[in-house]
Enzyme design. Structure first.
Site, PDB file in Angstrom:
ATOM      1  N   ARG A  50      51.812  65.020 103.357  1.00 63.04           N
ATOM      2  CA  ARG A  50      50.911  65.835 102.537  1.00 63.04           C
ATOM      3  C   ARG A  50      51.616  66.393 101.298  1.00 63.04           C
ATOM      4  NH1 ARG A  50      48.909  63.157 105.313  1.00 63.04           N
ATOM      5  NH2 ARG A  50      47.496  63.530 107.051  1.00 63.04           N
TER       6      ARG A  50
ATOM      7  N   SER B 206      41.521  71.349 106.436  1.00 64.32           N
ATOM      8  CA  SER B 206      42.619  72.014 107.152  1.00 64.32           C
ATOM      9  C   SER B 206      43.298  72.996 106.198  1.00 64.32           C
ATOM     10  CB  SER B 206      43.624  70.985 107.662  1.00 64.32           C
ATOM     11  OG  SER B 206      43.027  70.130 108.607  1.00 64.32           O
TER      12      SER B 206
ATOM     13  N   GLU C  78      47.596  74.434 102.849  1.00 65.81           N
ATOM     14  CA  GLU C  78      47.455  73.093 102.310  1.00 65.81           C
ATOM     15  C   GLU C  78      46.726  73.081 100.967  1.00 65.81           C
ATOM     16  OE1 GLU C  78      45.492  69.020 103.950  1.00 65.81           O
ATOM     17  OE2 GLU C  78      47.100  69.908 105.122  1.00 65.81           O
TER      18      GLU C  78
END
Length: 378
Positions: A166, A250, A370
């Site tokens: 990520r 998320s 995130e």
């Protein structure tokens, strides 16, 4: 490009927070996007680009700068140098899930497990999007981008983007600046042409999610449908009528920790090894060859730990809310922080800090957000 009346970011983001910025510009072609960026850089304005708004957490005060909305679209099919494959060059503003649907319909495999991920194609390499063990780095060939204050765009191979879990050199991580401040204009992927034959699912996470027990190929359309159903059951497909989907997916990243740290966690905590490159080539010069290949030096393997499990086992249940707050944890997925209706950025940030503190107190790990945070502090 067109300068428009600024729109509240709460209307353009799935987390539904943020006031109208000082200025807003729409770019519908690649040339317009480059021109808009160069104008902003020449003026010295603060700026950021906005795609689908699914990975942005904007503060309550108006952004004192220019927001450039990337509204480009289009898919170009190109020959691949590899037999049985095809390349797709896709404009940055193209809807990601629309691209997946396009590929699946034509029997192009490699991104089907990422069905239902919200946002635009240009944002996908920035955080190396992935789902169920499949990541864009597996099919990404190159991106066309323009660096801040540059005069023209350049093509950058995927290997130079620093793609990790990520992350990439382009990502604006909370608390730090990106290593390379640039904007993606287009993305090129290399996909396998499977046609109606489908594909054999190899990844453990995807096989478990689909309850597969055999190695028979499965149709891409069937796989996509199952993934969409799974994401919907977790509130990960945006639905205006469902507050559980009014979030940024998320909110916290799964933690990547050394093996020694993972061993200290309860054994029932889900974890997955971040595998080293098992295909690394060892080159031994002929004049140094002693008749044998030395065994590889042992090295520790990082481990990906389930942030959702850490949250739930720190006492934060699905549907949790702080008193008098309009922000809450999704009733379907512990990783999603949601706007239950009119929540301010301050309320969502307060909930995020509370969760971080609970997990840190219980397990000694500090979960990292995130989404990209604009004028918000955790």
């Amino acid at each position: 490009m067109t300068q428009i009346e600024p729109i509240r970011l709460a209307e353009l983001t799935t987390l539904q927070t943020g006031a109208a910025p000082e200025r807003m510009v729409d770019a519908t072609t690649e040339d317009e996007l480059v021109a808009a960026l160069q104008d902003v850089w020449a003026d010295g304005d603060d700026w950021f680009v906005l795609g689908g708004g699914s990975n942005l957490f904007a503060g309550d005060l108006a952004f004192d700068g220019t927001v450039i909305r990337i509204r480009t679209s289009g898919i170009e099919e190109l020959p691949s140098p590899h037999e049985g494959r095809i390349r797709l060059r896709v404009q940055a503003g193209h809807d990601w899930d629309a691209l997946v649907a396009y590929a699946v319909e034509r029997g192009y495999a490699g991104i089907e497990a990422m069905s239902g991920i919200p946002g635009t194609v240009g944002a996908a390499p920035v955080q190396n999007v992935g789902a169920y063990g499949q990541e864009i780095q597996e099919t990404l060939v190159e991106v066309e981008l323009i660096d801040e204050h540059a005069h023209e765009a350049v093509t950058v191979p995927a290997a130079e983007l620093g793609l990790g879990f990520r992350t990439s050199v382009l990502k604006d991580h909370y608390g730090s600046a990106p290593q390379r401040r640039a904007v993606i204009l287009s993305v090129t992927l290399d996909l396998a042409v499977t046609g109606d034959a489908g594909r054999i699912v190899r990844g453990e996470q995807l096989r478990r999610a689909l309850a597969l027990t055999s190695d028979q190929p499965v149709p891409l359309a069937w796989l996509r449908e199952r993934i969409l159903d799974t994401r919907a059951s977790k509130g990960m497909l945006f639905d205006p009528a469902d507050p559980d989907t009014h979030g940024a997916g998320s909110f916290f990243q799964n933690a990547i920790v050394p093996e020694s740290v993972a061993r200290a966690l309860p054994p029932e905590c889900p974890r997955w090894p971040v595998s080293p490159d098992l295909d690394t080539v060892t080159v031994i010069p002929l004049d140094a060859y002693q008749g044998y290949v030395p065994a590889p030096a042992p090295r520790s393997t990082d481990v990906k730990v389930s942030a959702a499990w850490l949250i739930e086992h720190s006492g934060i249940r699905k549907g949790f809310k702080l008193p008098r707050s309009r922000a809450g944890v999704s009733t379907k997925h512990a990783l999603a922080l949601t706007n239950r209706g009119g929540a301010t950025a301050g309320e969502i940030a307060e909930l995020a800090r509370f969760i971080q503190n609970r997990v840190h107190a219980e397990f000694g790990l500090l979960l990292q957000p995130e989404p990209v945070l604009v004028d918000v502090e955790l």
